[in-house]
Design an enzyme around this catalytic site. Structure first.
Site, mmCIF file in Angstrom:
data_model
loop_
_atom_site.group_PDB
_atom_site.id
_atom_site.type_symbol
_atom_site.label_atom_id
_atom_site.label_comp_id
_atom_site.label_asym_id
_atom_site.label_seq_id
_atom_site.Cartn_x
_atom_site.Cartn_y
_atom_site.Cartn_z
ATOM 1 N N ALA A 124 20.582 -34.658 50.106
ATOM 2 C CA ALA A 124 19.049 -34.800 51.297
ATOM 3 C C ALA A 124 18.549 -33.011 51.212
ATOM 4 C CB ALA A 124 19.228 -35.178 52.082
ATOM 5 N N LEU A 125 17.799 -33.006 49.464
ATOM 6 C CA LEU A 125 16.894 -31.472 49.510
ATOM 7 C C LEU A 125 15.794 -32.144 49.119
ATOM 8 C CD1 LEU A 125 17.190 -29.112 48.589
ATOM 9 C CD2 LEU A 125 17.126 -29.832 46.265
ATOM 10 N N PRO A 128 8.959 -34.736 50.869
ATOM 11 C CA PRO A 128 7.989 -34.998 50.296
ATOM 12 C C PRO A 128 6.942 -34.046 49.410
ATOM 13 C CG PRO A 128 7.632 -35.958 52.143
ATOM 14 C CD PRO A 128 8.459 -35.205 52.070
ATOM 15 N N SER A 132 10.777 -30.388 42.568
ATOM 16 C CA SER A 132 11.102 -28.858 41.825
ATOM 17 C C SER A 132 10.843 -27.820 42.516
ATOM 18 C CB SER A 132 9.903 -29.227 40.487
ATOM 19 O OG SER A 132 9.995 -29.699 39.677
ATOM 20 N N TRP A 156 13.043 -39.870 48.333
ATOM 21 C CA TRP A 156 13.549 -39.677 47.673
ATOM 22 C C TRP A 156 15.609 -39.421 47.852
ATOM 23 C CZ3 TRP A 156 11.201 -42.614 44.891
ATOM 24 C CH2 TRP A 156 9.934 -43.091 44.802
ATOM 25 N N ASP A 241 24.277 -28.729 40.011
ATOM 26 C CA ASP A 241 25.618 -28.691 38.882
ATOM 27 C C ASP A 241 26.680 -29.423 38.925
ATOM 28 O OD1 ASP A 241 24.220 -26.458 38.648
ATOM 29 O OD2 ASP A 241 26.406 -24.908 39.246
ATOM 30 N N GLU A 364 17.132 -34.988 40.137
ATOM 31 C CA GLU A 364 18.012 -34.039 39.699
ATOM 32 C C GLU A 364 17.580 -33.289 38.584
ATOM 33 O OE1 GLU A 364 21.763 -34.480 40.504
ATOM 34 O OE2 GLU A 364 21.430 -36.189 41.179
ATOM 35 N N THR A 366 13.563 -31.992 36.252
ATOM 36 C CA THR A 366 12.829 -32.652 35.722
ATOM 37 C C THR A 366 12.667 -32.191 34.523
ATOM 38 O OG1 THR A 366 10.702 -31.217 35.903
ATOM 39 C CG2 THR A 366 10.960 -33.038 36.849
ATOM 40 N N GLU A 368 10.814 -30.742 32.599
ATOM 41 C CA GLU A 368 9.887 -29.782 32.757
ATOM 42 C C GLU A 368 10.891 -28.272 33.343
ATOM 43 O OE1 GLU A 368 8.776 -32.791 33.252
ATOM 44 O OE2 GLU A 368 7.465 -33.040 31.655
HETATM 45 N N1 CAA Z 1 25.202 -22.040 42.329
HETATM 46 C C1 CAA Z 1 25.072 -21.518 42.885
HETATM 47 N N2 CAA Z 1 24.396 -20.610 43.029
HETATM 48 C C2 CAA Z 1 23.018 -20.419 42.845
HETATM 49 C C3 CAA Z 1 22.976 -21.432 41.406
HETATM 50 C C4 CAA Z 1 23.770 -22.539 41.281
HETATM 51 N N3 CAA Z 1 24.123 -22.892 40.216
HETATM 52 N N4 CAA Z 1 21.792 -21.621 40.842
HETATM 53 C C5 CAA Z 1 20.913 -20.241 41.748
HETATM 54 N N5 CAA Z 1 21.987 -19.746 42.065
HETATM 55 C C6 CAA Z 1 21.896 -18.826 43.514
HETATM 56 C C7 CAA Z 1 21.251 -18.095 42.891
HETATM 57 O O1 CAA Z 1 22.747 -16.764 42.284
HETATM 58 C C8 CAA Z 1 20.507 -16.586 43.585
HETATM 59 O O2 CAA Z 1 21.106 -16.606 44.124
HETATM 60 P P1 CAA Z 1 21.192 -14.728 44.304
HETATM 61 O O3 CAA Z 1 19.847 -14.177 44.840
HETATM 62 O O4 CAA Z 1 22.153 -13.761 45.668
HETATM 63 O O5 CAA Z 1 21.485 -14.378 42.972
HETATM 64 C C9 CAA Z 1 19.868 -18.212 44.130
HETATM 65 O O6 CAA Z 1 20.611 -19.566 44.066
HETATM 66 C C10 CAA Z 1 18.145 -18.756 43.688
HETATM 67 O O7 CAA Z 1 18.653 -18.817 42.256
HETATM 68 P P2 CAA Z 1 17.176 -18.989 41.261
HETATM 69 O O8 CAA Z 1 16.578 -17.398 41.313
HETATM 70 O O9 CAA Z 1 18.354 -19.444 39.991
HETATM 71 O O10 CAA Z 1 16.478 -20.109 41.885
HETATM 72 P P3 CAA Z 1 15.102 -20.425 41.358
HETATM 73 O O11 CAA Z 1 14.156 -19.874 42.304
HETATM 74 O O12 CAA Z 1 14.576 -19.559 39.898
HETATM 75 O O13 CAA Z 1 14.953 -21.506 41.306
HETATM 76 C C11 CAA Z 1 14.913 -23.941 39.691
HETATM 77 C C12 CAA Z 1 14.154 -22.501 40.579
HETATM 78 C C13 CAA Z 1 15.251 -23.226 38.944
HETATM 79 C C14 CAA Z 1 13.683 -24.104 39.401
HETATM 80 C C15 CAA Z 1 15.235 -24.321 41.284
HETATM 81 O O14 CAA Z 1 14.629 -24.788 42.408
HETATM 82 C C16 CAA Z 1 15.182 -25.908 40.386
HETATM 83 O O15 CAA Z 1 16.855 -25.940 39.905
HETATM 84 N N6 CAA Z 1 14.302 -26.556 40.990
HETATM 85 C C17 CAA Z 1 15.165 -28.376 41.018
HETATM 86 C C18 CAA Z 1 15.148 -29.196 41.930
HETATM 87 C C19 CAA Z 1 16.075 -30.502 41.383
HETATM 88 O O16 CAA Z 1 17.470 -31.082 40.669
HETATM 89 N N7 CAA Z 1 15.640 -31.585 43.169
HETATM 90 C C20 CAA Z 1 16.254 -32.322 42.509
HETATM 91 C C21 CAA Z 1 17.059 -33.147 43.968
HETATM 92 S S1 CAA Z 1 18.385 -33.922 44.598
HETATM 93 C C22 CAA Z 1 17.643 -35.744 43.770
HETATM 94 O O17 CAA Z 1 16.742 -35.413 42.379
HETATM 95 C C23 CAA Z 1 17.511 -36.677 44.223
HETATM 96 C C24 CAA Z 1 18.619 -37.622 44.522
HETATM 97 O O18 CAA Z 1 18.674 -37.900 45.940
HETATM 98 C C25 CAA Z 1 19.990 -37.758 43.370
#
Ligand code: CAA
Length: 400
Positions: A124-125, A128, A132, A156, A241, A364, A366, A368
């Site tokens: 749960a991340l 509403p 992103s 969601w 990941d 997981e 978008t 974009e």
């Molecule tokens: N593993 C571990 N740590 C990570 C990581 C990873 N894969 N990716 C980033 N981090 C860490 C970074 O190292 C950083 O730490 P430091 O500041 O100590 O270096 C910190 O987290 C912040 O990382 P970023 O600077 O990369 O963060 P960002 O703000 O640039 O990220 C983004 C932007 C990539 C858009 C991110 O917000 C993102 O991926 N958004 C999309 C979210 C998403 O996919 N949501 C879907 C939710 S699940 C779902 O869909 C519903 C379901 O039930 C299945």
């Protein structure tokens, strides 16, 4: 470099295919039509040990490697996305994250019942107002010493009405909002103040359960915190990941199902006295579907191999998820074209795959977000540094 699937990979593919076709497929089309989820398929997966795939035997898992999880996802999604979603949420987002971040005590207490399929986990991340923009979630956790008090709402959420426990990401209350410190907590459905509500009227994954969950002063013991205070966002990103890996692998199942349906149809349906498979424009679409299967597998096998080797794979998994979901959508779109009017109704499964494949371009990350992330890597604005906690390598050692 070895591109040969191992005998174990072949066995698990065969077992997952047989199980999905014989145990999961019956009644699926009717449930999809009726927008009806059920818990029976979860019980069947548990009984057949699929909920413990790629988890160490010492917790009751199958001890198989991480590529095996991808193969199961591909085979389940060949039948229907709703079954792969169970693997994504329970095995990918929840269990592998616990395996990566949990303490020895947490793995024994929390992971073992999940690996045996006695309990179901979810993630749960999303909220509403934060999809992103995950860092700006509003659910808040207040530290009261021995427990956190959780308030907020998530949206969601797959398996919202069936999961026994949720990996919840929240903002730490009392912090300067500019600091954005997050915490990851395991919340049990039976905790006072927890409630869930299904979301109705989805375009696809209609046989799967998706909903909202609510926290009203939910008291979560500090023993259920995953990682340290302030690690919550990293826990969330590492969960993604794992989740994105399962989505990337599952998407190949959609391309494979569309290819299979189209090859059959193109050989049976005739125009002007010859099968439509002889028409070059149909061949073009079939060739693209075939390429989607092979390219998609290479992309997710690479990620699985990196997981096995204990390597960070954030860039590679984003690429695999992005490309494989795009290719699956194109495969399903073309499959409707090849089936003509029959593809436009639910007499053939391609209409369902088309609706299902659209969702994966949103959840997981978008299309974009992944495009921007890939551009940032290419331009040198983003790079993958070593992680604070890594997923245990495979074969699993005593430290897993
Ligand atoms: N593993 C571990 N740590 C990570 C990581 C990873 N894969 N990716 C980033 N981090 C860490 C970074 O190292 C950083 O730490 P430091 O500041 O100590 O270096 C910190 O987290 C912040 O990382 P970023 O600077 O990369 O963060 P960002 O703000 O640039 O990220 C983004 C932007 C990539 C858009 C991110 O917000 C993102 O991926 N958004 C999309 C979210 C998403 O996919 N949501 C879907 C939710 S699940 C779902 O869909 C519903 C379901 O039930 C299945």
């Amino acid at each position: 470099m070895d591109f040969q699937p191992t005998p174990e990979h072949n066995l698990i593919r065969e077992a997952a295919r047989k199980f999905a076709e014989q145990e999961l497929a019956p009644g699926l089309a009717e449930r999809d039509r009726a927008h009806q989820s059920d818990s029976e398929s979860l019980k069947k997966m548990a009984r057949s040990s699929f909920l413990g795939v790629s988890l160490p035997a010492k917790y009751g898992g199958t001890d198989s490697d991480y590529i095996s999880l991808g193969i199961v996802c591909e085979e389940f999604e060949r039948v229907d996305t709703s079954f792969r979603v169970v693997m994504s949420v329970h095995s990918g987002l929840h269990c592998l994250t616990l395996l990566q971040w949990g303490t020895a005590e947490q793995k024994q207490r929390l992971l073992a019942p999940l690996a045996k399929g006695e309990k179901i986990g979810a993630f749960a991340l999303t909220e509403p107002n934060a999809g992103s923009d995950a860092i700006n979630i509003r659910t808040r956790a207040e530290n009261r010493g021995s427990e956190y008090v959780l308030n907020g709402q998530k949206s969601w959420i797959s398996l919202s009405d069936y999961a026994d426990q949720f990996l919840v990401i929240a903002q730490l209350d009392g912090n300067d909002r500019s600091e954005k410190k997050h915490v990851a907590l395991i919340v049990d459905r039976n905790m006072q103040g927890f409630s869930s509500r299904p979301i109705k009227g989805k375009l696809g994954v209609r046989a799967g359960n998706t909903g909202e969950i609510f926290f009203d002063d939910v008291r979560v013991p500090v023993e259920n915190r995953i990682g340290d205070e302030g690690d919550g966002f990293k826990v969330a990103m590492s969960a993604l990941d794992h989740g994105r890996y399962t989505v990337a692998a599952g998407s190949v199942g959609i391309s494979a199902a569309c290819l299979q349906a189209c090859v059959k149809y193109a050989n049976e349906r005739t125009v002007g006295g010859e099968p439509i498979g002889k028409k070059q424009l149909v061949q073009q679409m079939i060739a693209n579907m075939s390429a989607a299967c092979d390219i998609g597998r290479l992309l997710y096998f690479q990620v699985g191999w990196m997981k096995n080797a204990g390597l960070r794979h954030t860039r590679e998994v984003s690429l695999a998820k992005w490309q494989n979901c795009n290719m699956a959508f194109q495969s399903a779109h073309d499959a409707i074209e090849i089936h003509g009017a029959y593809g436009y109704c639910d007499e053939f499964p391609v209409e369902r795959h088309f609706r299902n494949s659209r969702g994966a371009m949103i959840y997981e990350g978008t299309r974009e977000i992944h495009t921007l992330v890939q551009a940032e890597y290419a331009l040198g604005y983003r790079q993958d540094r070593p992680l604070k906690r890594t997923l245990p390598k495979w074969p699993f050692g005593d430290d897993a």
